[in-house]
Write an enzyme that holds these catalytic residues in place. Structure first.
Site, mmCIF file in Angstrom:
data_model
loop_
_atom_site.group_PDB
_atom_site.id
_atom_site.type_symbol
_atom_site.label_atom_id
_atom_site.label_comp_id
_atom_site.label_asym_id
_atom_site.label_seq_id
_atom_site.Cartn_x
_atom_site.Cartn_y
_atom_site.Cartn_z
ATOM 1 N N CYS A 47 -8.619 -2.213 -3.978
ATOM 2 C CA CYS A 47 -7.501 -2.309 -3.044
ATOM 3 C C CYS A 47 -8.092 -2.080 -1.655
ATOM 4 O O CYS A 47 -9.188 -2.583 -1.382
ATOM 5 C CB CYS A 47 -6.395 -1.312 -3.403
ATOM 6 S SG CYS A 47 -6.960 0.373 -3.643
ATOM 7 N N ASP A 60 0.817 -1.214 0.000
ATOM 8 C CA ASP A 60 0.000 0.000 0.000
ATOM 9 C C ASP A 60 0.853 1.267 0.000
ATOM 10 O O ASP A 60 2.064 1.226 0.193
ATOM 11 C CB ASP A 60 -0.921 -0.016 1.223
ATOM 12 C CG ASP A 60 -2.100 0.936 1.086
ATOM 13 O OD1 ASP A 60 -2.218 1.582 0.022
ATOM 14 O OD2 ASP A 60 -2.899 1.032 2.029
ATOM 15 N N GLY A 103 -9.705 1.855 -2.562
ATOM 16 C CA GLY A 103 -10.120 2.169 -3.928
ATOM 17 C C GLY A 103 -9.597 3.506 -4.397
ATOM 18 O O GLY A 103 -10.286 4.234 -5.125
ATOM 19 N N ARG A 104 -8.367 3.832 -4.028
ATOM 20 C CA ARG A 104 -7.791 5.133 -4.382
ATOM 21 C C ARG A 104 -6.582 5.028 -5.312
ATOM 22 O O ARG A 104 -6.519 5.710 -6.319
ATOM 23 C CB ARG A 104 -7.363 5.890 -3.119
ATOM 24 C CG ARG A 104 -8.478 6.201 -2.156
ATOM 25 C CD ARG A 104 -7.960 7.031 -0.998
ATOM 26 N NE ARG A 104 -7.515 8.356 -1.429
ATOM 27 C CZ ARG A 104 -6.757 9.160 -0.689
ATOM 28 N NH1 ARG A 104 -6.307 8.746 0.492
ATOM 29 N NH2 ARG A 104 -6.420 10.351 -1.127
ATOM 30 N N GLY A 105 -5.600 4.205 -4.945
ATOM 31 C CA GLY A 105 -4.334 4.210 -5.670
ATOM 32 C C GLY A 105 -4.043 2.969 -6.478
ATOM 33 O O GLY A 105 -3.999 3.002 -7.709
ATOM 34 N N ARG A 106 -3.841 1.850 -5.814
ATOM 35 C CA ARG A 106 -3.433 0.627 -6.510
ATOM 36 C C ARG A 106 -4.480 0.168 -7.515
ATOM 37 O O ARG A 106 -4.163 -0.165 -8.665
ATOM 38 C CB ARG A 106 -3.148 -0.472 -5.483
ATOM 39 C CG ARG A 106 -1.939 -0.230 -4.601
ATOM 40 C CD ARG A 106 -1.866 -1.196 -3.428
ATOM 41 N NE ARG A 106 -2.904 -0.933 -2.427
ATOM 42 C CZ ARG A 106 -3.078 -1.657 -1.324
ATOM 43 N NH1 ARG A 106 -2.285 -2.709 -1.100
ATOM 44 N NH2 ARG A 106 -4.018 -1.345 -0.457
#
Length: 337
Positions: free
Chosen positions: A164, A133, A167-170
Site C-alpha cells: 500500500c 487509506d 506497508g502498514r495497514g491495507r
C-alpha cells in the site's frame, strides 16, 4: 383541453429512492451517468485528508528508510510474499531480481507511482485493488481475489509483492488473510508473526474486523463443511443399530446341531420325527429331550436376530420408530434318522 397524467421517470424514481435512504448532512450523493454513489461524510473527509497527506508522509517514509536501517521499504514475511511500501519505478528491476512475478497494489490512483505497463514490460502481473487509506479495509470479494492471486503464484514458486502506501495497514490485511487460510494461523498469531518481521505494521479497527470476518467465513466455515462431510460418510444404520430396542447379535451364541449330537436317541419313527414351529418370537419343540429343545431354540433365536439385522440394514434411510418387528410364521421340521 387535454389532461395528461404525469408519471415519474426511472431516473427520478432512482433519485427519490436514494434521497429516502440518505440522512441530511450525513452523506454526499454523486450522480454520474445514471450511477449513484453514496459517500459517508467520514469517508469523504478521510479521502480529502489522505490526498493532502500523501506526499508529506511519503517523503517522511523515504527519509526514515535512508536514515534507519530497521526501517526497510519491504520485508519478506513468507517464502513467496514480500510486504512493503509503494514502489518507485526504479524499484521494479530490483523486485524482478528478487523473483517477484506479481504485484498487488492497494493504493488509490493518486497513490500509485508505477503504471501497469511498466510491470508488464518486466513480465510481472499487476492486480489493483483500490482501497482508501487510514481507516478502510478491502472488501471481502477483493480480499478473496488477492489471496487467490498470492496462492496461485506461490503454488508455481513465484513471489508476490503486496503493498500500500507505507506497508502498514491495507497490505497487511491481505497478507494476514493469506496466512490464516493457507498457513493454518489464527488472526492473532498471524498478526503477531507479521509484526515480528515488520514491527511498524498496524491495523485499523475496520481492517482487523475484515481479517476476523474473513477467518470466520473462509476458514472456520470450510473446516465446518469438512467435518459435516466426514460425518456424512458414517452410515445412518450404524447409529441406529446401537440405539433403540435392537439387540446386538453375537455369533458366539449360535449352536449348530450335528449328526453326532443325535446319536443314542431312539430310532422309532413315532419319536424320531419332531416338529418345530416358530411363530414370531416363540419357538415350540415337540421333543422329549429338554436339551434338544434348548439347542433348537438357541438356533432359532440366532437366526431371528440375524434376519432382523439384515432387514434393518435395508432401511438405513428410515428412522427406527420403536415398533416391534413382526415376521411371519416359520415352520421347521427336523427329522432324526
Amino acid at each position: 383541453m387535454y389532461i395528461k397524467e404525469l408519471t415519474e421517470t426511472d431516473e427520478e424514481k432512482r433519485e427519490r429512492s436514494v434521497e429516502d435512504n440518505v440522512d441530511d448532512g450525513d452523506k454526499a450523493v454523486l450522480v454520474s451517468r445514471g450511477n449513484v454513489i453514496v459517500l459517508t461524510t467520514k469517508r469523504a473527509l478521510v479521502g480529502v485528508g489522505a490526498r493532502a497527506l500523501f506526499y508529506p508522509t511519503l517523503v517522511y517514509n523515504v527519509v526514515r528508510n535512508k536514515l534507519e536501517s530497521e526501517f526497510r521499504w519491504w520485508d519478506r514475511v513468507a517464502e513467496f510474499i514480500l510486504l512493503g511500501a509503494v514502489p518507485f519505478p526504479s524499484d521494479v528491476p530490483q523486485l524482478k531480481e528478487l523473483g517477484v512475478c506479481g504485484v498487488i497494489t492497494l493504493n488509490e490512483p493518486y497513490e500509485t507511482l508505477v503504471p501497469s505497463s511498466l510491470y508488464k514490460s518486466y513480465c510481472i502481473d499487476h492486480l489493483v485493488i483500490a482501497t482508501r487509506d487510514y481507516c478502510f479495509a478491502p472488501s471481502m470479494e477483493a480480499i478473496c481475489q488477492a489471496v487467490e492471486f498470492i496462492h496461485r503464484n506461490a503454488s508455481l514458486g513465484k513471489t508476490t509483492y503486496v503493498h500500500c502506501k507505507a506497508g502498514r495497514g491495507r497490505s497487511t490485511t491481505i497478507v494476514i488473510c493469506y496466512l490464516v487460510q493457507h498457513k493454518n494461523m489464527t488472526p492473532e498469531a498471524a498478526y503477531s508473526y507479521v509484526r515480528s518481521i515488520r514491527p511498524r505494521v498496524l491495523l485499523a479497527a475496520a481492517q482487523w474486523k475484515a481479517v476476523v470476518e474473513y477467518y470466520h467465513v473462509k476458514v472456520l466455515n470450510t473446516q465446518s463443511c469438512l467435518t459435516d462431510a466426514t460425518s456424512a460418510l458414517i452410515p445412518r444404520n450404524v447409529k441406529q443399530v446401537c440405539s433403540g430396542n435392537v439387540v446386538v447379535f453375537d455369533d458366539g451364541s449360535m449352536v449348530v446341531v450335528t449328526h453326532s449330537d443325535l446319536e443314542g436317541y431312539n430310532d422309532d419313527d413315532s419319536r424320531s420325527r419332531r416338529s418345530v414351529k416358530v411363530n414370531g418370537n416363540e419357538l415350540w419343540a415337540a421333543a422329549a429331550d429338554l436339551s434338544m429343545v434348548y439347542r433348537v431354540k438357541v438356533v432359532g433365536q440366532a437366526a431371528m436376530a440375524r434376519i432382523s439385522c439384515l432387514w434393518l440394514g435395508l432401511r438405513e434411510d428410515q428412522k427406527l420408530s420403536g415398533k416391534n418387528l413382526s415376521m411371519g410364521g416359520i415352520s421347521v421340521d427336523i427329522s432324526v434318522y
